[in-house]
Write a protein that holds these residues in place. Structure first.
Motif, PDB file in Angstrom:
ATOM      1  N   ASP A   1      -9.042  -0.210  -0.185  1.00  0.00           N
ATOM      2  CA  ASP A   1      -8.061  -0.121  -1.258  1.00  0.00           C
ATOM      3  C   ASP A   1      -7.952  -1.501  -1.892  1.00  0.00           C
ATOM      4  O   ASP A   1      -7.181  -2.344  -1.431  1.00  0.00           O
TER       5      ASP A   1
ATOM      6  N   ASN B   1       2.267  -6.430  -2.458  1.00  0.00           N
ATOM      7  CA  ASN B   1       1.368  -5.914  -1.431  1.00  0.00           C
ATOM      8  C   ASN B   1       0.588  -7.057  -0.809  1.00  0.00           C
ATOM      9  O   ASN B   1       0.389  -8.117  -1.424  1.00  0.00           O
TER      10      ASN B   1
ATOM     11  N   ARG C   1      -6.057  -3.706   0.567  1.00  0.00           N
ATOM     12  CA  ARG C   1      -4.611  -3.612   0.766  1.00  0.00           C
ATOM     13  C   ARG C   1      -4.293  -3.225   2.208  1.00  0.00           C
ATOM     14  O   ARG C   1      -4.929  -2.351   2.790  1.00  0.00           O
TER      15      ARG C   1
ATOM     16  N   VAL D   1      -2.357  -1.255   4.559  1.00  0.00           N
ATOM     17  CA  VAL D   1      -1.624   0.006   4.443  1.00  0.00           C
ATOM     18  C   VAL D   1      -0.485   0.043   5.462  1.00  0.00           C
ATOM     19  O   VAL D   1      -0.625  -0.428   6.591  1.00  0.00           O
ATOM     20  N   GLY D   2       0.643   0.590   5.074  1.00  0.00           N
ATOM     21  CA  GLY D   2       1.756   0.775   5.989  1.00  0.00           C
ATOM     22  C   GLY D   2       2.848  -0.255   5.888  1.00  0.00           C
ATOM     23  O   GLY D   2       3.803  -0.221   6.669  1.00  0.00           O
TER      24      GLY D   2
END
Length: 206
Positions: free
Chosen positions: A52, A78, A103, A105-106
């Motif tokens: 991502d 982010n 990126r 995630v979470g």
């Protein structure tokens, strides 16, 4: 370049050490496997097409470099990491070396990111702390018994874990330790590192 390694236009321009540095630019997606010199160099490179990446136009506002990985905070709140990932320090969810910024995630919206050696932590905008990577000394502030299996023979997490602390306004991480300061000025540390041994230690070291 600024002292955090970012260029005046917000792009990451260089990193010292063993990391294959990349511009923080979604158009840069190639990698030369011959230059992969990390400890997990025998692992396959993660295909940049399935990560991502930072959206076009996102600028890096902070850079945090570990031993073999780099994390950057984007102006979209982010975190994006890349480089070595043998113990999950790039937070890709799988233990592959990451060829370009991906990126994490979470995570909720993030205020700052911190990396050193083989782990990273991020402070969110609400004062929460999230950490990932190596946990051999309890530096992730979560007992290994509560962490999903990372890899055989390693104590680590390839995904961000929320630490049991709140209302934090600063974080400092050492090679084998993590410290936080809350909004009342109280400093607590976890792990085992010369830089944190003289500070009160949290109850979750293992």
């Amino acid at each position: 370049a600024g002292p955090d390694g970012s260029a005046r236009d917000g792009s990451v321009i260089s990193v010292d050490g063993n990391v294959d540095a990349r511009f923080f630019d979604a158009s840069v997606r190639d990698v030369d496997p011959a230059r992969d010199s990390g400890t997990d160099s025998t692992s396959p490179l993660l295909d940049a097409g399935i990560v991502d990446p930072p959206p076009l136009g996102v600028r890096a506002v902070q850079l945090a470099a570990g031993r073999e990985h780099v994390c950057a905070l984007g102006d979209d709140d982010n975190v994006y990491c890349w480089g070595g990932n043998a113990v999950g320090q790039s937070a890709a969810g799988e233990l592959h070396r990451i060829a370009a910024p991906a990126r994490v995630v979470g995570l909720p919206p993030i205020a700052s990111v911190h990396s050193i050696n083989m782990h990273s932590c991020a402070l969110d905008l609400e004062g929460g702390l999230w950490c990932w990577g190596a946990n051999s000394y309890g530096q992730l502030i979560v007992p290994n018994s509560e962490i999903p299996e990372c890899r055989r023979g390693a104590e680590c997490s390839p995904i961000p874990l929320q630490a049991p602390v709140t209302q934090m306004d600063r974080a400092f991480i050492a090679h084998h330790g993590t410290c936080t300061r809350n909004d009342s000025g109280e400093v607590r540390c976890w792990g085992d590192d010369p830089a944190v041994r003289d500070v009160p230690i949290g109850p979750l070291t293992n």
